[in-house]
Scaffold this active site. Structure first.
Site, PDB file in Angstrom:
ATOM      1  N   THR A 178       0.805  -1.117  -0.169  1.00 28.86           N
ATOM      2  CA  THR A 178       0.099   0.161  -0.074  1.00 28.86           C
ATOM      3  C   THR A 178       0.916   1.291   0.036  1.00 28.86           C
ATOM      4  O   THR A 178       2.043   1.301   0.611  1.00 28.86           O
ATOM      5  CB  THR A 178      -0.857   0.059   1.307  1.00 28.86           C
ATOM      6  OG1 THR A 178      -1.559  -1.132   1.513  1.00 28.86           O
ATOM      7  CG2 THR A 178      -1.821   1.376   1.476  1.00 28.86           C
ATOM      8  N   VAL A 207     -12.002  -6.135  -1.049  1.00 25.75           N
ATOM      9  CA  VAL A 207     -11.502  -4.778  -0.961  1.00 25.75           C
ATOM     10  C   VAL A 207     -11.073  -4.697   0.589  1.00 25.75           C
ATOM     11  O   VAL A 207     -11.271  -5.364   1.553  1.00 25.75           O
ATOM     12  CB  VAL A 207     -12.689  -3.777  -1.021  1.00 25.75           C
ATOM     13  CG1 VAL A 207     -12.229  -2.284  -0.517  1.00 25.75           C
ATOM     14  CG2 VAL A 207     -13.314  -3.517  -2.321  1.00 25.75           C
ATOM     15  N   GLY A 208      -9.870  -4.068   0.919  1.00 28.23           N
ATOM     16  CA  GLY A 208      -9.342  -4.200   2.211  1.00 28.23           C
ATOM     17  C   GLY A 208      -9.490  -2.719   2.832  1.00 28.23           C
ATOM     18  O   GLY A 208     -10.507  -2.205   2.560  1.00 28.23           O
ATOM     19  N   GLY A 230      -1.050  -2.945   5.597  1.00 31.18           N
ATOM     20  CA  GLY A 230      -0.876  -4.098   6.102  1.00 31.18           C
ATOM     21  C   GLY A 230      -2.141  -4.970   5.683  1.00 31.18           C
ATOM     22  O   GLY A 230      -2.650  -4.991   4.613  1.00 31.18           O
ATOM     23  N   MET A 231      -2.148  -6.334   6.274  1.00 29.05           N
ATOM     24  CA  MET A 231      -3.242  -7.150   5.465  1.00 29.05           C
ATOM     25  C   MET A 231      -4.635  -6.402   6.307  1.00 29.05           C
ATOM     26  O   MET A 231      -5.113  -6.273   7.357  1.00 29.05           O
ATOM     27  CB  MET A 231      -3.108  -8.573   6.595  1.00 29.05           C
ATOM     28  CG  MET A 231      -4.232  -9.534   6.027  1.00 29.05           C
ATOM     29  SD  MET A 231      -4.198  -9.689   4.230  1.00 29.05           S
ATOM     30  CE  MET A 231      -2.842 -10.630   3.947  1.00 29.05           C
TER      31      MET A 231
END
Length: 313
Positions: A178, A207-208, A230-231
């Site tokens: 990211t 979608v994160g 991050g995750m």
């Protein structure tokens, strides 16, 4: 006499391995981080807004194939890119976010356009792109986003039947890619921006946290601006960016305490790996990570520039 201003950025956090990092590649990462910082800082030095500064900084990273955003976005299971981005203006809490776009060269520009020129705050997929084209954006073919590195990464991921790598040809293929920026302008306004290609081999329109205000991005004048990496599933569950702001607002925690309590504590306890960049109302930047590295950098209120990669720097 100008008031203090500063900017800080990240290019993703996760497993970044020194033993797989060549000097040439490391130098290129550091160069791109510095280029991003200087682009944003130039806007601030000329009296520009924090919003314009974070967009300028993120654009540089979106245009580089090194980072998982824009040109360097990872591929989905269908060998496409689907990109997400968001921005928040701390002055009036105005926000713009987009998700799942496939034909927009710089997603962060579209997020800002949604914030400034639409009655909505979050557009997705075909609707987001229709809004973009109605506002003069060029249709960018998927070929623009294709890189051999990301294609090879996808093939290895499919072979591993997942979206996390334990073995990699690159020093950062197990990095949660990211890019993001936070800034304080001379008017005392804070802003935050985040952009991503998501995770390799993602399916079902995943979608994160990056486009979700309060999870991956947050800015509030007089308090803090935050951009996370991050995750995303874990960052959404803990609403990390908003929680940092809340801890500083209600508990009166300083920026380092608020960030580290979450990243090193609550997030880590539920299995969340990653980090964030934050900036307080005085222009002090703080980087927090529970991973082996995070591409990052800052130009502070007196003009000192620093760029770093590993967590022990």
């Amino acid at each position: 006499m100008s008031k203090p201003f500063s900017i800080a950025i990240h290019g993703g956090a996760g497993t970044i391995l020194r033993e797989k990092m060549t000097q040439e590649l490391q130098d290129e990462f550091l160069h791109q981080l510095e280029k991003s910082l200087r682009a944003g800082h130039k806007v601030l030095a000329q009296g520009g807004s924090a919003v314009d500064a974070v967009v300028s900084a993120v654009t540089v990273m979106e245009d580089s194939p090194l980072f998982n955003a824009g040109k360097g976005a990872v591929m989905t299971s269908k060998e496409m890119v689907e990109m997400d981005a968001s921005i928040m203006d701390g002055q009036d809490h105005n926000v713009g976010a987009i998700a799942g776009v496939q034909h927009i060269k710089n997603p962060i520009h579209l997020a800002r356009q949604v914030m400034q020129d639409s009655e909505h705050v979050f557009l997705i997929g075909e609707g987001a792109e229709a809004f973009a084209f109605d506002n003069g954006y060029a249709f960018t073919e998927q070929d623009y986003f294709f890189t051999e590195r990301r294609y090879e990464q996808l093939l290895r991921m499919k072979q591993a039947q997942g979206f996390a790598l334990s073995e990699s040809e690159y020093p950062d293929d197990d990095k949660h890619g990211t890019v993001g920026a936070v800034a304080l302008d001379q008017q005392g306004n804070l802003a935050a921006a985040t952009s991503t290609g998501g995770v390799t081999n993602k399916q079902y329109g995943r979608v994160g946290d990056s486009p979700i205000i309060g999870a991956g991005t947050y800015a509030e004048n007089g308090n803090v601006a935050v951009s996370c990496t991050g995750m995303g599933e874990f960052f959404i569950r803990k609403m990390v960016a908003g929680d940092v702001a809340a801890r500083m607002r209600y508990l009166q925690e300083d920026i380092a305490t608020a960030c580290d309590t979450i990243i090193q504590g609550e997030l880590k306890r539920i299995g969340g790996e990653g980090g964030l960049v934050a900036m307080d109302a005085q222009g002090q930047a703080h980087f927090s990570m529970n991973s082996s590295g995070m591409y990052r950098g800052a130009i502070d209120t007196v003009g000192n520039l620093t760029v770093k990669i590993y967590s022990d720097e």
